[in-house]
Design an enzyme around this catalytic site. Sequence first.
Site, PDB file in Angstrom:
ATOM      1  N   SER A 148      -5.515  -0.285  -3.824  1.00 23.92           N
ATOM      2  CA  SER A 148      -5.148   0.543  -2.674  1.00 23.92           C
ATOM      3  C   SER A 148      -6.395   1.215  -2.090  1.00 23.92           C
ATOM      4  O   SER A 148      -7.295   0.528  -1.621  1.00 23.92           O
ATOM      5  CB  SER A 148      -4.067   1.539  -3.099  1.00 23.92           C
ATOM      6  OG  SER A 148      -3.422   2.060  -1.980  1.00 23.92           O
ATOM      7  N   ASP A 226       6.043  -3.774  -1.658  1.00 22.60           N
ATOM      8  CA  ASP A 226       5.182  -2.579  -1.605  1.00 22.60           C
ATOM      9  C   ASP A 226       5.602  -1.728  -0.404  1.00 22.60           C
ATOM     10  O   ASP A 226       5.559  -2.214   0.739  1.00 22.60           O
ATOM     11  CB  ASP A 226       3.733  -3.056  -1.461  1.00 22.60           C
ATOM     12  CG  ASP A 226       2.715  -1.941  -1.549  1.00 22.60           C
ATOM     13  OD1 ASP A 226       3.026  -0.816  -1.104  1.00 22.60           O
ATOM     14  OD2 ASP A 226       1.612  -2.197  -2.046  1.00 22.60           O
ATOM     15  N   HIS A 259       3.934  -1.234  -5.393  1.00 25.20           N
ATOM     16  CA  HIS A 259       2.554  -0.714  -5.350  1.00 25.20           C
ATOM     17  C   HIS A 259       2.128  -0.132  -6.701  1.00 25.20           C
ATOM     18  O   HIS A 259       1.057   0.439  -6.808  1.00 25.20           O
ATOM     19  CB  HIS A 259       2.500   0.382  -4.267  1.00 25.20           C
ATOM     20  CG  HIS A 259       1.127   0.675  -3.734  1.00 25.20           C
ATOM     21  ND1 HIS A 259       0.366  -0.257  -3.055  1.00 25.20           N
ATOM     22  CD2 HIS A 259       0.356   1.797  -3.776  1.00 25.20           C
ATOM     23  CE1 HIS A 259      -0.783   0.287  -2.690  1.00 25.20           C
ATOM     24  NE2 HIS A 259      -0.819   1.530  -3.125  1.00 25.20           N
TER      25      HIS A 259
HETATM   26  N1  LIG Z   1       2.951   9.989  -2.369  1.00 29.41           N
HETATM   27  C1  LIG Z   1       2.614   9.263  -3.531  1.00 29.41           C
HETATM   28  C2  LIG Z   1       1.468   8.343  -3.201  1.00 29.41           C
HETATM   29  C3  LIG Z   1       0.488   8.159  -4.285  1.00 29.41           C
HETATM   30  C4  LIG Z   1       0.352   6.740  -4.756  1.00 29.41           C
HETATM   31  O1  LIG Z   1       1.201   5.888  -4.585  1.00 29.41           O
HETATM   32  N2  LIG Z   1      -0.788   6.501  -5.373  1.00 29.41           N
HETATM   33  C5  LIG Z   1      -1.077   5.183  -5.860  1.00 29.41           C
HETATM   34  C6  LIG Z   1      -2.265   4.690  -5.100  1.00 29.41           C
HETATM   35  S1  LIG Z   1      -1.899   4.692  -3.368  1.00 29.41           S
HETATM   36  C7  LIG Z   1      -3.335   4.233  -2.571  1.00 29.41           C
HETATM   37  O2  LIG Z   1      -4.412   4.553  -2.806  1.00 29.41           O
HETATM   38  C8  LIG Z   1      -1.355   5.254  -7.340  1.00 29.41           C
HETATM   39  O3  LIG Z   1      -2.096   4.467  -7.889  1.00 29.41           O
HETATM   40  N3  LIG Z   1      -0.697   6.220  -8.008  1.00 29.41           N
HETATM   41  C9  LIG Z   1      -0.908   6.503  -9.411  1.00 29.41           C
HETATM   42  C10 LIG Z   1      -0.098   5.717 -10.394  1.00 29.41           C
HETATM   43  O4  LIG Z   1      -0.385   5.838 -11.602  1.00 29.41           O
HETATM   44  O5  LIG Z   1       0.813   4.954  -9.998  1.00 29.41           O
HETATM   45  C11 LIG Z   1       2.380  10.209  -4.664  1.00 29.41           C
HETATM   46  O6  LIG Z   1       1.889  11.328  -4.430  1.00 29.41           O
HETATM   47  O7  LIG Z   1       2.670   9.846  -5.808  1.00 29.41           O
END
Ligand SMILES: N[C@@H](CCC(=O)N[C@@H](CSC=O)C(=O)NCC(=O)O)C(=O)O
Length: 281
Positions: A148, A226, A259
């Site tokens: 991401s 996603d 995602h």
């Molecule tokens: N609103 C959500 C968004 C945060 C999220 O989805 N983060 C992803 C990366 S998104 C793009 O850079 C992520 O990797 N999260 C951490 C995980 O361990 O899944 C929120 O605040 O959660």
Amino acid sequence: MTFEIISEAGSFGGIQGYYKHRSAVLGCDMRFSVYQPPAAQHHDVPILWYLSGLTCTEDNATVKAGFQRMASELGLMVVCPDTSPRGDDVPNDDAYDMGQGAGFYLDATSIPWKKNFRMYSYIRDELPALVSSMFAADETRQSITGHSMGGHGALTLFLKNRNKFKSVSAFAPIVSPTSCPWGQKALSKYLGAGNKDEWVDYDACALLERDGAANVNILIDQGLADPFLQDQLMPELFEDVCAKVGQDVTLRRQEGYDHSYFFIASFIEDHLRHHHKALTT
Ligand SMILES: N[C@@H](CCC(=O)N[C@@H](CSC=O)C(=O)NCC(=O)O)C(=O)O
């Protein structure tokens, strides 16, 4: 260069460690993780950088991507940096997509961010020098991947440093920050809304169009379930530029994957093999 060991634990015959150091580039203490494969006990091994996404620290990929077994087998050192400078003295923002946890792998030029938010220089220069001095790491063999926001970081760092990294891959990357809400917000705040000329320097599509194809195959996995696919990620933009400039790309659209790290863990082996091939031939 000094660092502190936070923890080290055996993993698939190697060592999964967490470390802390004072970053001169970022002006704060930083943490990162390193997986040392068993081969590192005998000789210097190639390095794979894994750049995480929004809201992440060095811990997310380390505990959830599941790279240790294959990194052990292939003899790859995997380094996971944090995603931004941190601390009480570092500027922040209440939103999850700005400030601490959202460094966007760029060198900020706007107040108040420019003093600390220099993740591009940190990942390109300071942390590799530290890792090479601390571990049995072969600085001449480095590759880069990310997820991401981290996929954006991997693509842009690679495209601007083609002699430094042997290969690049990404999971659900932001391929064009100048074209999506996450990126437009970050670039306007970190670089300035009126400095759009500078924005292209951190946009993988624009860099590819400006500088031409790199002599590697770029591997990208993208989940079709996603929630960020259509508004933020838009891999078709990258595919179009690759076709235009003759860039070799393998963009795999994965049905049923979102995602999350369940998606990343499902395909991490393919990415490690992709990089191992480039790092050993
Ligand atoms: N609103 C959500 C968004 C945060 C999220 O989805 N983060 C992803 C990366 S998104 C793009 O850079 C992520 O990797 N999260 C951490 C995980 O361990 O899944 C929120 O605040 O959660």
